[in-house]
Design a protein around this motif. Structure first.
Motif, PDB file in Angstrom:
ATOM      1  N   LEU A 290      34.531  51.308  40.984  1.00 30.47           N
ATOM      2  CA  LEU A 290      35.034  49.993  41.360  1.00 30.47           C
ATOM      3  C   LEU A 290      34.764  48.874  40.358  1.00 30.47           C
ATOM      4  O   LEU A 290      35.312  47.785  40.499  1.00 30.47           O
ATOM      5  CB  LEU A 290      34.429  49.582  42.715  1.00 30.47           C
ATOM      6  CG  LEU A 290      34.603  50.568  43.883  1.00 30.47           C
ATOM      7  CD1 LEU A 290      33.925  50.015  45.125  1.00 30.47           C
ATOM      8  CD2 LEU A 290      36.077  50.820  44.155  1.00 30.47           C
TER       9      LEU A 290
ATOM     10  N   GLN B 236      37.833  47.189  38.816  1.00 33.17           N
ATOM     11  CA  GLN B 236      38.948  46.928  39.714  1.00 33.17           C
ATOM     12  C   GLN B 236      39.026  45.436  40.070  1.00 33.17           C
ATOM     13  O   GLN B 236      38.025  44.717  40.017  1.00 33.17           O
ATOM     14  CB  GLN B 236      38.808  47.755  40.996  1.00 33.17           C
ATOM     15  CG  GLN B 236      38.747  49.254  40.768  1.00 33.17           C
ATOM     16  CD  GLN B 236      40.005  49.799  40.143  1.00 33.17           C
ATOM     17  OE1 GLN B 236      41.105  49.388  40.494  1.00 33.17           O
ATOM     18  NE2 GLN B 236      39.850  50.721  39.204  1.00 33.17           N
ATOM     19  N   SER B 237      40.220  45.008  40.457  1.00 33.41           N
ATOM     20  CA  SER B 237      40.394  43.627  40.897  1.00 33.41           C
ATOM     21  C   SER B 237      40.530  43.593  42.419  1.00 33.41           C
ATOM     22  O   SER B 237      41.170  44.464  43.006  1.00 33.41           O
ATOM     23  CB  SER B 237      41.646  43.026  40.248  1.00 33.41           C
ATOM     24  OG  SER B 237      42.804  43.754  40.602  1.00 33.41           O
TER      25      SER B 237
ATOM     26  N   VAL C 203      41.008  52.477  46.103  1.00 34.45           N
ATOM     27  CA  VAL C 203      41.190  52.465  44.651  1.00 34.45           C
ATOM     28  C   VAL C 203      41.741  53.799  44.153  1.00 34.45           C
ATOM     29  O   VAL C 203      42.599  53.847  43.266  1.00 34.45           O
ATOM     30  CB  VAL C 203      39.857  52.132  43.956  1.00 34.45           C
ATOM     31  CG1 VAL C 203      39.927  52.413  42.467  1.00 34.45           C
ATOM     32  CG2 VAL C 203      39.494  50.674  44.203  1.00 34.45           C
TER      33      VAL C 203
ATOM     34  N   GLN D 236      46.406  48.230  42.527  1.00 36.53           N
ATOM     35  CA  GLN D 236      45.705  46.956  42.480  1.00 36.53           C
ATOM     36  C   GLN D 236      46.664  45.824  42.846  1.00 36.53           C
ATOM     37  O   GLN D 236      47.873  45.941  42.612  1.00 36.53           O
ATOM     38  CB  GLN D 236      45.131  46.725  41.084  1.00 36.53           C
ATOM     39  CG  GLN D 236      44.068  47.733  40.686  1.00 36.53           C
ATOM     40  CD  GLN D 236      43.316  47.278  39.452  1.00 36.53           C
ATOM     41  OE1 GLN D 236      42.810  46.156  39.390  1.00 36.53           O
ATOM     42  NE2 GLN D 236      43.236  48.151  38.446  1.00 36.53           N
TER      43      GLN D 236
END
Length: 356
Positions: free
Chosen positions: A239, A242-243, A272, A277
């Motif tokens: 993670l 990730q956004s 995810v 995303q």
């Protein structure tokens, strides 16, 4: 001198039948197909039997069954037949992988059986305070939890086990002329799937921890932002880059912080891995009901691959919500093609309360 303890559910002769005689019978049944079946095919069927022995007879007998199966595989399905001599050294890879996988399955089953024994001990203690109706309910929950864990293991281990066996079989097959790049690729497949097995084992440990906290969990006010940060940190390798789009209608809830963090981490990991995303995290506390959801866009194919109820991540979220007297649900918004996983539980303001 130590003696091999046997499972109380079976007589010693029955355990020997399951772990020694049955693998022999299975090998003899497969013998007519030796000309068309690969050693990988035979090994996978033997590992399936090892899994059943681990479930019903226990870790020790599953390991005995694994050794029996490896010896039979060498004796009956690897040239020269009917000897234990291996004239092709590459077959040692297949034997070692099969042996390690069998022991891994046996140890996982042993861990599950240990947790079941602990849960039964706790249930016996609770029986002194509960009536017969409550006892029956606890027993049903216990058996359901055990069945759920076994189904989860079967679901999550199937693909990596098959990939490892297939890759090791290719490396051991003298008839295949593999380039250095192909050898590196298959070795990398074995490494990647072994790492995946390790991740599954970590999740089993998380689920065990959730179940062990039943008598010591603390319901207290916690900051939702802290829970989100801790959950992302728990799955940092997946993670970190990730956004996330975070929407908090309220900033605080009443829950066990550790359990909520574990559940959210599994929801985020699943989003995810199988979606696009950004991942949206939303929390609200409306009319005394807390709701923490994770959603993101996904394709129809990815939706089918989502953790839809058989994975360990789902089992963990369901166990956490059970302890909070809430529920874990998933749904797909057909209009927006968003997959939504949601934790819902009643809000309580009793700080430091223990659920026992």
């Amino acid at each position: 001198m130590k003696t091999l303890r046997h499972n109380k559910r079976f007589a010693l002769w029955q355990l020997l039948l399951l772990s020694v005689v049955a693998p022999v019978l299975l090998a003899l049944l497969l013998l007519p197909a030796r000309a068309i079946a690969t050693t990988t095919d035979v090994a996978m069927l033997q590992l399936l039997w090892v899994t059943l022995v681990a479930q019903y007879a226990g870790q020790r007998w599953a390991i005995i069954s694994t050794f029996s199966s490896v010896l039979l595989l060498n004796l009956l399905f690897v040239e020269p037949y009917y000897t234990l001599f291996v004239h092709q050294g590459d077959y040692v890879i297949t034997f070692v992988v099969m042996l390690l996988l069998g022991i891994f399955i046996a140890r996982l089953s042993g861990r599950l059986r240990l947790e079941l024994a602990r849960a039964k001990k706790y249930m016996r203690q609770r029986q002194l305070l509960n009536n017969k109706t409550r006892q029956a309910k606890l027993q049903a929950e216990l058996e359901h939890s055990r069945a759920m864990m076994l189904r989860s293991l079967s679901h999550d281990l199937r693909t990596p086990l098959a990939t490892i066996m297939g890759a090791s079989s290719m490396l051991a097959d003298d008839e295949l002329s593999l380039s250095e790049a192909q050898i590196r690729e298959q070795a990398n497949n074995i490494y990647q799937q072994s790492s995946l097995l390790s991740q599954h084992f970590d999740k089993v440990m998380e689920l065990s921890r959730v179940q062990q906290m039943q008598s010591s969990m603390k319901i207290e006010p916690v900051a939702v932002s802290d829970i989100i940060s801790a959950a992302i940190a728990r799955r940092a390798p997946v993670l970190a880059e990730q956004s996330f789009a975070i929407e908090l209608a309220d900033t605080e809830c009443a829950a066990d912080a550790t359990l909520l963090e574990i559940a959210l981490a599994n929801m985020l990991e699943n989003a995810v891995k199988h979606g696009q995303q950004p991942v949206r995290i939303a929390f609200s506390n409306c009319n005394g009901q807390c709701s923490l959801s994770v959603s993101n866009a996904t394709t129809a194919r990815a939706t089918a691959q989502r953790d839809s109820g058989t994975g360990l991540g789902t089992a963990i979220c369901q166990a956490v919500m059970h302890l909070h007297a809430g529920q874990f649900t998933t749904e797909t918004n057909a209009a927006s093609e968003h997959f939504i996983a949601r934790l819902s539980w009643p809000h309580t303001t009793t700080a430091g309360a223990k659920r026992g």
